[in-house]
Design a protein around this motif. Structure first.
Motif, mmCIF file in Angstrom:
data_model
loop_
_atom_site.group_PDB
_atom_site.id
_atom_site.type_symbol
_atom_site.label_atom_id
_atom_site.label_comp_id
_atom_site.label_asym_id
_atom_site.label_seq_id
_atom_site.Cartn_x
_atom_site.Cartn_y
_atom_site.Cartn_z
ATOM 1 N N ALA A 144 0.814 -1.220 0.000
ATOM 2 C CA ALA A 144 0.000 0.000 0.000
ATOM 3 C C ALA A 144 0.845 1.267 0.000
ATOM 4 O O ALA A 144 0.308 2.365 -0.175
ATOM 5 C CB ALA A 144 -0.924 0.003 1.219
ATOM 6 N N LEU A 145 2.164 1.136 0.175
ATOM 7 C CA LEU A 145 3.012 2.326 0.278
ATOM 8 C C LEU A 145 2.898 3.295 -0.893
ATOM 9 O O LEU A 145 2.788 4.500 -0.683
ATOM 10 C CB LEU A 145 4.479 1.921 0.474
ATOM 11 N N PRO A 146 2.936 2.800 -2.149
ATOM 12 C CA PRO A 146 2.865 3.781 -3.259
ATOM 13 C C PRO A 146 1.593 4.622 -3.246
ATOM 14 O O PRO A 146 1.575 5.709 -3.794
ATOM 15 C CB PRO A 146 2.918 2.904 -4.514
ATOM 16 N N TRP A 147 0.556 4.134 -2.621
ATOM 17 C CA TRP A 147 -0.723 4.837 -2.633
ATOM 18 C C TRP A 147 -0.933 5.686 -1.389
ATOM 19 O O TRP A 147 -1.826 6.517 -1.355
ATOM 20 C CB TRP A 147 -1.861 3.837 -2.810
ATOM 21 N N SER A 148 -0.108 5.499 -0.372
ATOM 22 C CA SER A 148 -0.288 6.271 0.854
ATOM 23 C C SER A 148 0.842 7.267 1.104
ATOM 24 O O SER A 148 0.633 8.267 1.785
ATOM 25 C CB SER A 148 -0.431 5.336 2.057
ATOM 26 N N THR A 149 2.027 7.023 0.572
ATOM 27 C CA THR A 149 3.127 7.963 0.775
ATOM 28 C C THR A 149 2.998 9.141 -0.200
ATOM 29 O O THR A 149 2.141 9.153 -1.070
ATOM 30 C CB THR A 149 4.493 7.274 0.588
ATOM 31 N N TYR A 150 3.863 10.100 -0.054
ATOM 32 C CA TYR A 150 3.851 11.324 -0.877
ATOM 33 C C TYR A 150 2.494 12.008 -0.831
ATOM 34 O O TYR A 150 2.014 12.548 -1.821
ATOM 35 C CB TYR A 150 4.240 11.036 -2.334
ATOM 36 N N ASN A 151 1.858 11.948 0.337
ATOM 37 C CA ASN A 151 0.555 12.575 0.531
ATOM 38 C C ASN A 151 -0.478 12.062 -0.473
ATOM 39 O O ASN A 151 -1.356 12.785 -0.912
ATOM 40 C CB ASN A 151 0.675 14.100 0.449
ATOM 41 N N GLY A 152 -0.344 10.793 -0.866
ATOM 42 C CA GLY A 152 -1.282 10.182 -1.804
ATOM 43 C C GLY A 152 -1.120 10.654 -3.237
ATOM 44 O O GLY A 152 -2.022 10.494 -4.055
ATOM 45 N N LEU A 153 0.030 11.224 -3.579
ATOM 46 C CA LEU A 153 0.240 11.794 -4.908
ATOM 47 C C LEU A 153 0.049 10.766 -6.024
ATOM 48 O O LEU A 153 -0.474 11.101 -7.088
ATOM 49 C CB LEU A 153 1.632 12.421 -5.005
ATOM 50 N N ASN A 154 0.441 9.516 -5.792
ATOM 51 C CA ASN A 154 0.247 8.503 -6.833
ATOM 52 C C ASN A 154 -1.226 8.284 -7.161
ATOM 53 O O ASN A 154 -1.573 7.897 -8.271
ATOM 54 C CB ASN A 154 0.889 7.175 -6.437
ATOM 55 N N ASN A 155 -2.103 8.523 -6.186
ATOM 56 C CA ASN A 155 -3.532 8.420 -6.467
ATOM 57 C C ASN A 155 -3.980 9.476 -7.472
ATOM 58 O O ASN A 155 -4.981 9.306 -8.154
ATOM 59 C CB ASN A 155 -4.344 8.579 -5.172
ATOM 60 N N ILE A 156 -3.251 10.565 -7.530
ATOM 61 C CA ILE A 156 -3.572 11.629 -8.487
ATOM 62 C C ILE A 156 -2.867 11.374 -9.816
ATOM 63 O O ILE A 156 -3.470 11.435 -10.884
ATOM 64 C CB ILE A 156 -3.161 13.008 -7.930
ATOM 65 N N LEU A 157 -1.567 11.068 -9.746
ATOM 66 C CA LEU A 157 -0.763 10.962 -10.965
ATOM 67 C C LEU A 157 -0.946 9.651 -11.712
ATOM 68 O O LEU A 157 -0.818 9.624 -12.936
ATOM 69 C CB LEU A 157 0.719 11.142 -10.616
#
Length: 178
Positions: free
Chosen positions: A42-55
């Protein structure tokens, strides 16, 4: 849009054991802080303030569909180079606000498992080249300024390479097999 720097600290292990590392960044007085506990997948989707969910979604990608990425590894952060990079990054975000977005991601992973392998144990014999991974991106709505963005990113990458502590471009490899 005001340029913002998000710092994600990822510690694999009990949260209390991470405190000595987290306290270094807490002492800088961040304007905002969010702490999460997440499973590895789940790290890619929760780190960076959830930025991967946007990008990394079709809707997020469509905001700035033209993408240029550049990256390099460095042994340590060269302060004058990093200062110059962040000054340019801020200026580019302000100049092209609404038409383009410039993002950057720095990652520092523990490399002890990678380095524990012998140099001839895998197809990747370089063990000292993955201290810090730096990646930058220019995302734009169209290709009108693509050449300008490409020159900017290329120059930044060249500066990282010249001060990286390596004699050439070093790319990220993390293939620990334990």
């Amino acid at each position: 849009m005001k340029p913002t720097i998000n710092v994600s600290l990822v510690y694999s292990g009990p949260a209390n054991d991470a405190q000595p590392f987290v306290s270094i960044f807490e002492s800088l007085g961040p304007v905002w802080r969010d702490e999460k506990v997440a499973n590895w997948d789940a790290l890619p989707w929760s780190t960076y303030n959830g930025l991967n969910n946007i990008l990394c979604t079709p809707q997020g990608w469509a905001r700035f569909p033209i993408k240029n990425f550049y990256a390099a590894n460095v042994k340590s952060y060269h302060k004058p180079t990093m200062r110059s990079f962040f000054d340019g990054w801020k200026e580019m975000n302000e100049r092209y606000d609404g038409q383009a977005m410039f993002s950057v991601m720095f990652e520092t992973f523990p490399q002890q498992a990678v380095r524990a392998k012998g140099n001839n144990a895998t197809a990747y014999p370089w063990r000292e080249g993955s201290d810090h991974f730096l990646m930058m991106e220019a995302g734009s709505k169209d290709d009108a300024n693509e050449a300008i963005f490409d020159v900017y990113l290329s120059r930044q990458q060249d500066a990282w390479i010249q001060t990286s502590g390596h004699r050439r471009l070093q790319q990220y490899i993390n293939i620990a097999m334990v």
